[in-house]
Structures are given as structure tokens and as C-alpha cells.
Motif scaffolding. Structure first.
Motif, short mmCIF file in Angstrom:
data_model
loop_
_atom_site.label_atom_id
_atom_site.label_comp_id
_atom_site.label_asym_id
_atom_site.label_seq_id
_atom_site.Cartn_x
_atom_site.Cartn_y
_atom_site.Cartn_z
N TYR A 26 0.83 -1.21 0.00
CA TYR A 26 0.00 0.00 0.00
C TYR A 26 0.87 1.26 0.00
CZ TYR A 26 -3.33 3.58 1.24
OH TYR A 26 -4.08 4.72 1.24
N ILE A 27 1.93 1.25 0.80
CA ILE A 27 2.84 2.39 0.87
C ILE A 27 3.43 2.68 -0.52
CG2 ILE A 27 5.09 3.18 1.74
CD1 ILE A 27 4.47 1.65 4.34
N LEU A 28 3.88 1.63 -1.21
CA LEU A 28 4.50 1.80 -2.53
C LEU A 28 3.49 2.27 -3.56
CD1 LEU A 28 6.82 -1.35 -2.56
CD2 LEU A 28 7.54 1.05 -2.41
N TRP A 29 2.31 1.68 -3.56
CA TRP A 29 1.27 2.08 -4.52
C TRP A 29 0.92 3.56 -4.35
CZ3 TRP A 29 -3.82 3.56 -3.11
CH2 TRP A 29 -4.66 3.85 -4.20
N GLN A 30 0.71 3.94 -3.12
CA GLN A 30 0.33 5.32 -2.81
C GLN A 30 1.44 6.30 -3.19
OE1 GLN A 30 0.56 6.52 1.37
NE2 GLN A 30 -1.62 6.87 1.28
N SER A 31 2.68 5.94 -2.87
CA SER A 31 3.81 6.84 -3.11
C SER A 31 4.06 7.04 -4.60
CB SER A 31 5.07 6.28 -2.45
OG SER A 31 4.88 6.14 -1.06
N PHE A 32 4.04 5.94 -5.38
CA PHE A 32 4.28 6.07 -6.81
C PHE A 32 3.15 6.86 -7.49
CE2 PHE A 32 7.25 2.40 -6.34
CZ PHE A 32 8.36 3.02 -6.90
N ARG A 33 1.94 6.73 -6.96
CA ARG A 33 0.80 7.47 -7.52
C ARG A 33 0.95 8.97 -7.28
NH1 ARG A 33 -5.10 7.01 -4.94
NH2 ARG A 33 -3.97 8.26 -3.41
N GLU A 34 1.41 9.36 -6.09
CA GLU A 34 1.47 10.76 -5.69
C GLU A 34 2.76 11.47 -6.11
OE1 GLU A 34 -0.84 12.61 -4.31
OE2 GLU A 34 -2.33 11.03 -4.05
N ILE A 35 3.83 10.72 -6.35
CA ILE A 35 5.12 11.37 -6.63
C ILE A 35 5.16 11.95 -8.05
CG2 ILE A 35 6.44 9.42 -7.58
CD1 ILE A 35 8.74 10.29 -5.70
#
Length: 312
Positions: free
Chosen positions: A192-201
Motif C-alpha cells: 500500500y505504501i509503494l502504490w500510494q507513493s508512486f501514484r502521488e510522486i
């Protein structure tokens, strides 16, 4: 962007909220690490690491808020607002590193499952969930108008979900002594952390790369300028985001033959149209007479890389 619908929080009140959020997150991190070591739970330590990243992200966000309020000066003629975008990039990058590290640790636990103390996990994760909810509440309103605070806020949302997952894991360990649930939950948290981070970065990098605002079509902006009475063309255009809420246009505008005496009025009409239709308040326009327009006919930018003359 800049459409007047952003929710603004008084800066001083916002600062106090961020400081309070930092304090509770640091306290929680210490409690979770101690609890994770005592209980043997990797998921709880994973949650603690993510929680510590919450505290760091809030500290970075707080510093960026302070710097962003500095007035423009000779060194930073656009002002310091973009420091909040840099802070967001640092925070998302940190989240990605943490997510990858947790995947590695979980893989080690799958290979060698460890005994875990379920009750301690559930109690500490329950406390963590409450604190995560409080922190998210403190920063929610500010996250609406700041990519910087939104990055810190999303740290907390992910952490709250992580706490829920840890509670579930602790409960399953208590009921069924299912040790593999601990690294499995760790993988879910990391995913979840990775999915969220790549989406927002992505949007953050777009701003730093001087990309155009994603919600405004550049072609529509140029066509609006071409549609102004007295304009025959626009070229050498640069359209970019100065920060999260402000866009800027820098371009050469060709004034029709016989209309040079009307050039200032044409420029005013262009600026008014761009502000009204696209909320573009910062425009730098170099006017050219159609008879003597420069030879550079490229629609975007200017000469080749490294050859562009500044000061247009």
C-alpha cells in the motif's frame, strides 16, 4: 488550480497542528519499537518505522511551510513556495525506500517465521490507530491546499491502515497461532505504501520538471491567445507550474500588421483572457510586429538545448 476552492488554514494555527502531530508521532514510534521488540512482531516494527517516517515527514513539512513564507528576494525572485514541492518529493521518496525495505524484511520472515506475542501487538497497534487518527485529523484541512502537507497526511493515512492490519494480524495469531500472518501483513502494508507513493510522486516531479499544469491543455491556452483580436500568432511559449497553485506563461506574441499602436491594449486583453479562463496570473509576453517577427517559429521553447537565450 488556483480556482478559489482551496481550504486555507491560518498559518499559525496550522503550525501548532503540525507540531502537535509531530509530538504524538514521535511518542508513538518509541512505544511501537519497544513493543515490537518485546513481542517479536515484524509487522509492529514495520508500523513503527512507517510511523517514524510520519514524524520525519511532518518535521520536513513544518520546515518547508516556514521557508515557503519568506518574501521574494534577489536570490529567489519567484519566492520560496516551491520548497514545499521539494519537501513532498523527499517525503514520497522516503516512503518508497521504507516500502522496499519492509518487503525485504517480510521475505526474510517468510523464510524463517518467528514466534510472536499477539496480545501486545493488538494493544500497541490499537493505541497507534487512535494516534494516527488524531494526527490525520490535525492535518486533513491543510492537506487540501498543500502538496507538502498532503504528503505528510498520506503518511498518516497509510499508517492508520497499517495499524488496522497489525490488529488483525495480532488477533489471528492469538486465535490460531498463525505466524505467517505477521510477514503477510507486512507485505500488505509495504504494498500500500509503494502504490500510494508512486501514484502521488508523479505530479510532484511534474512541477519540479517545469511541466504544464495537468488540468489545463497547453494547446487551449495558445489558441486562446491566437483568438485575441490583433494577434496573428504565438510562439516560443513556455507554460509551467510555478508551484502547486500558480501557473506561468512566457511567450512571443506576434501583433498584426497595422495594429502596433494598439499593442499594449492587445497585451492587456491577452492577460485578462488568460486570467479569466485559466486563472493564469503570471504572464511574460514579448510582442513582435508581424512584419519584423523573429525567425524562431517553434511553438514551444526556443532554440536547441543549451542554446536558448534568456531574458525574452
Amino acid at each position: 488550480m488556483g480556482n478559489g476552492h482551496h481550504h486555507h488554514v491560518d498559518p499559525e494555527v496550522g503550525d501548532r497542528r503540525v507540531i502537535a502531530a509531530i509530538a504524538v508521532n514521535i511518542g508513538l514510534t518509541v512505544a511501537q519499537i519497544v513493543g515490537g521488540i518485546m513481542s517479536g512482531s515484524l509487522a509492529l516494527i514495520a508500523d513503527a518505522l512507517h510511523n517514524f517516517s510520519d514524524a520525519i515527514s511532518l518535521i520536513i513539512a513544518f520546515g518547508a511551510r516556514k521557508i515557503a513564507r519568506r518574501p521574494r528576494d534577489a536570490d529567489m525572485t519567484f519566492g520560496y513556495g516551491r520548497v514545499e514541492v521539494v519537501a513532498a518529493l523527499i517525503n514520497y521518496t522516503t516512503l518508497i525506500v521504507i516500502g522496499l525495505y519492509l518487503l525485504y524484511e517480510a521475505a526474510m520472515r517468510f523464510a524463517d517465521p518467528q514466534p510472536v506475542e499477539g496480545w501486545l501487538i493488538v494493544i500497541i497497534a490499537g493505541i497507534a490507530l487512535i494516534i494516527d487518527a488524531v494526527t490525520a485529523a490535525l492535518t486533513y484541512a491543510m492537506s487540501k491546499s498543500s502538496v507538502n502537507i498532503r504528503a505528510a497526511f498520506l503518511h498518516n493515512v497509510a499508517d492508520a491502515l497499517g495499524s488496522v492490519a497489525v490488529i488483525v494480524a495480532g488477533t489471528l495469531i492469538l486465535l490460531y497461532d498463525w505466524r505467517l500472518i505477521d510477514p503477510l501483513v507486512t507485505v500488505l502494508i509495504a504494498g500500500y505504501i509503494l502504490w500510494q507513493s508512486f501514484r502521488e510522486i508523479g505530479p510532484v516531479i511534474r512541477i519540479l520538471m517545469l511541466g504544464s499544469p495537468p488540468e489545463i491543455e497547453t494547446d487551449a491556452v495558445l489558441e486562446t491567445v491566437r483568438g485575441i483580436d490583433g494577434v496573428t500568432d504565438i510562439h516560443h511559449a513556455h507554460f509551467w507550474q510555478m508551484d502547486e497553485h500558480r501557473a506561468a506563461l512566457d511567450a512571443h506574441v506576434v501583433i498584426a500588421e497595422g495594429r502596433w499602436n494598439d499593442a499594449d491594449a492587445v497585451k492587456d486583453r491577452i492577460k485578462t483572457a488568460l486570467a479569466d479562463r485559466f486563472d493564469i496570473e503570471h504572464t511574460t509576453l514579448e510582442l513582435e510586429c508581424a512584419r519584423h517577427a523573429c525567425g524562431d517559429s517553434s511553438e514551444f521553447g526556443g532554440r536547441g538545448h543549451g542554446e536558448e537565450r534568456h531574458g525574452s
